[in-house]
Scaffold this motif. Structure first.
Motif, PDB file in Angstrom:
ATOM      1  N   LEU A   1      18.057   3.487 -15.881  1.00  0.00           N
ATOM      2  CA  LEU A   1      18.748   4.148 -16.996  1.00  0.00           C
ATOM      3  C   LEU A   1      18.191   3.584 -18.302  1.00  0.00           C
ATOM      4  N   PRO A   2      17.214   4.249 -18.932  1.00  0.00           N
ATOM      5  CA  PRO A   2      16.593   3.698 -20.149  1.00  0.00           C
ATOM      6  C   PRO A   2      17.601   3.405 -21.264  1.00  0.00           C
ATOM      7  N   ASP A   3      18.661   4.219 -21.382  1.00  0.00           N
ATOM      8  CA  ASP A   3      19.589   3.959 -22.495  1.00  0.00           C
ATOM      9  C   ASP A   3      20.710   2.980 -22.105  1.00  0.00           C
ATOM     10  N   ARG A   4      20.753   2.540 -20.855  1.00  0.00           N
ATOM     11  CA  ARG A   4      21.671   1.468 -20.439  1.00  0.00           C
ATOM     12  C   ARG A   4      20.834   0.471 -19.646  1.00  0.00           C
ATOM     13  N   PRO A   5      19.970  -0.284 -20.331  1.00  0.00           N
ATOM     14  CA  PRO A   5      18.892  -1.013 -19.656  1.00  0.00           C
ATOM     15  C   PRO A   5      19.346  -2.137 -18.719  1.00  0.00           C
ATOM     16  N   ASP A   6      20.635  -2.528 -18.777  1.00  0.00           N
ATOM     17  CA  ASP A   6      21.077  -3.610 -17.882  1.00  0.00           C
ATOM     18  C   ASP A   6      21.849  -3.109 -16.659  1.00  0.00           C
ATOM     19  N   TRP A   7      22.073  -1.806 -16.573  1.00  0.00           N
ATOM     20  CA  TRP A   7      22.880  -1.276 -15.468  1.00  0.00           C
ATOM     21  C   TRP A   7      21.987  -0.670 -14.387  1.00  0.00           C
ATOM     22  N   ILE A   8      22.459  -0.753 -13.160  1.00  0.00           N
ATOM     23  CA  ILE A   8      21.776  -0.110 -12.026  1.00  0.00           C
ATOM     24  C   ILE A   8      22.438   1.251 -11.808  1.00  0.00           C
ATOM     25  N   PRO A   9      21.659   2.329 -11.768  1.00  0.00           N
ATOM     26  CA  PRO A   9      22.303   3.628 -11.500  1.00  0.00           C
ATOM     27  C   PRO A   9      22.656   3.794 -10.020  1.00  0.00           C
ATOM     28  N   TYR A  10      23.586   4.706  -9.740  1.00  0.00           N
ATOM     29  CA  TYR A  10      23.883   5.106  -8.355  1.00  0.00           C
ATOM     30  C   TYR A  10      23.224   6.462  -8.111  1.00  0.00           C
TER      31      TYR A  10
END
Ligand code: ZN
Length: 449
Positions: free
Chosen positions: A122-131
């Motif tokens: 997720l480029p705009d949430r760079p610290d989160w892992i997507p599901y």
């Protein structure tokens, strides 16, 4: 008349902190790797089954269900990506979100450029892992934080997904809590997401505790609780129960009920079902909320409200899917789900159920002029029982409107008083033989059969 409420629940279950207890369920289920089929769902249902009388159903892969077919069973043992130095840079054992759900098995070496075609971030949430998942298509992949993706060095990578897609079954759970009537209230949640707390686990925890409580009561309705893999689980359940749905009088899909946002209720396809009116009433008296009309997108209300079934099923949420950034990411975690929000969602569900359980029509047995309430000791009884105030108004409204045509919810809405005050007033008038329940069909509309 049936009284249901959070305080009664606390007393009967000896549970001083229902929100904390629900959060504990979320915490216990959080690490399991659920999908639309497989052992993650089975383990989840085993834990739920410690709380309520849950029947576990297994439907073989390949079974035709409505326009669909039960898919193969997916199980995963391990998955990782090793960088050119041999270091495990992505590891399923650290977070099950790292693997695209339902991934095909893979064991291969490939350059970073080729691997990147299978990496999601997720480029705009760079610290989160997507599901992400690959239901209904043959694919595999890994999910990781964008920051980590950008830090991967060029070179040859080693990839393993040790998973199986085999003939097995689709698993779902079903609990029937018998009431005095065979008429049913259907309550459904989904059980197919891995480590996501609000999306799937909040609904599971709410229905588990609600089921525990209902099993202690003698409610009017029978309650059918469903724990289903989303879409295919609901389609499978409907296919197996088509023809036996006429007992369902009300229904609710419960999802996303643990975030700190305000409550949202989504109406049934019919838009004017009794459950739609019950939630509109409860939420109006509970403060900030939103009511949205039905749309054919979302959770399993899509299936229950498909035109061939058109069941009176609404959907209870807090912030709707897609409207909070944590949705379908690693940030939908144990911190994101709040015990207070879970308890609040449960209290509102109970308040709506109390409406459905008690919404009957009555007939005033002294309809010519107002009955003399003081002579009958009703004011005294009321003063002892309640905090006064609007209670006299509730009595007058119930007496005035109880002509066999108006239900208690009609009276509550017309008087702008909470249903509970109207219900209590009706109870008092029944005890003093100033009301009787309307006979079904009486005066044109009558009570519930
Ligand atoms: Zn989801």
């Amino acid at each position: 008349m049936t009284a249901l409420g959070l305080d009664d629940l606390k007393a009967r279950l000896r549970l001083p902190d229902p929100g904390g207890a629900m959060h504990d369920v979320v915490r216990e289920l959080y690490p399991l790797c659920r999908s639309i089929t497989g052992n993650g769902v089975r383990e989840t249902l085993k834990i739920v089954g410690r709380q309520i009388p849950l029947e576990i159903r297994e439907v073989p892969s390949g079974t035709p269900v409505l326009d669909w077919v039960v898919p193969k069973e997916w199980n995963i043992r391990d998955a990782w990506v090793k960088d050119p130095s041999g270091a495990k840079v992505i590891d399923f054992r650290r977070s099950n979100l790292h693997v695209v759900g339902y991934s095909q098995p893979v064991r291969a070496r490939m350059p970073l450029g080729e691997l990147k075609r299978h990496l999601h971030s997720l480029p705009d949430r760079p610290d989160w892992i997507p599901y992400r998942n690959s239901f209904y298509r043959d694919d595999w992949g890994f999910c990781l934080s964008h920051r980590q993706l950008q830090s991967l060095p060029e070179g040859e990578y080693e990839v393993l997904i040790d998973a199986t897609h085999g003939d097995g079954s689709l698993t779902y759970g079903e609990a029937l809590i018998a009431g005095r009537s065979s008429r049913e209230i259907l309550l459904s949640c989904h059980v197919c997401h891995p480590s996501l707390a609000n999306d799937n686990l909040s609904g599971i925890s709410l229905l588990s505790l609600l089921g525990r409580y209902l099993a202690e009561l003698s409610p009017f309705y029978s309650y059918r609780l469903l724990f289903l893999p989303v879409t295919i689980g609901a389609i499978t359940w409907l296919a197996r129960n088509d023809g036996a749905l006429s007992e369902i009088e009300h229904g609710l899909v419960v999802t996303l009920v643990g975030d700190a946002g305000r409550t949202t209720y989504k109406r049934s396809r019919r838009g004017d079902a009794a459950i739609d009116r019950a939630f509109a009433h409860v939420l109006k008296h509970a403060g900030d909320h939103e009511i949205v009309d039905f749309s054919p997108y979302g959770y399993d209300e899509r299936q229950f409200c498909s035109p061939g079934f058109d069941l009176p099923v609404g959907c209870l949420m807090r912030t709707p899917h897609g409207q909070f950034p944590e949705y379908h990411t690693s940030a939908d975690d144990l911190e994101f789900v709040k015990p207070e929000a879970l308890a609040d969602s449960l209290a509102k569900t109970l308040a709506a159920l109390i409406v459905l359980e008690n919404d009957r029509r009555y007939v005033n047995l002294n309809p010519k002029g107002e009955p003399q309430l003081g002579r009958r000791g009703i004011y005294r009884a009321m003063a002892e029982r309640s905090d006064g105030g609007g209670r006299e108004m509730a009595l007058l409204w119930v007496l005035n409107q109880s002509d066999g045509m108006h239900s208690l919810l009609d009276i509550a809405d017309r008087s702008s008083m909470p249903f509970e005050a109207i219900r209590e007033a009706a109870q008092l008038l029944l005890e003093h033989e100033l009301l009787r329940e309307a006979v079904p069909g009486e005066l044109g509309r009558g009570g519930r059969s």
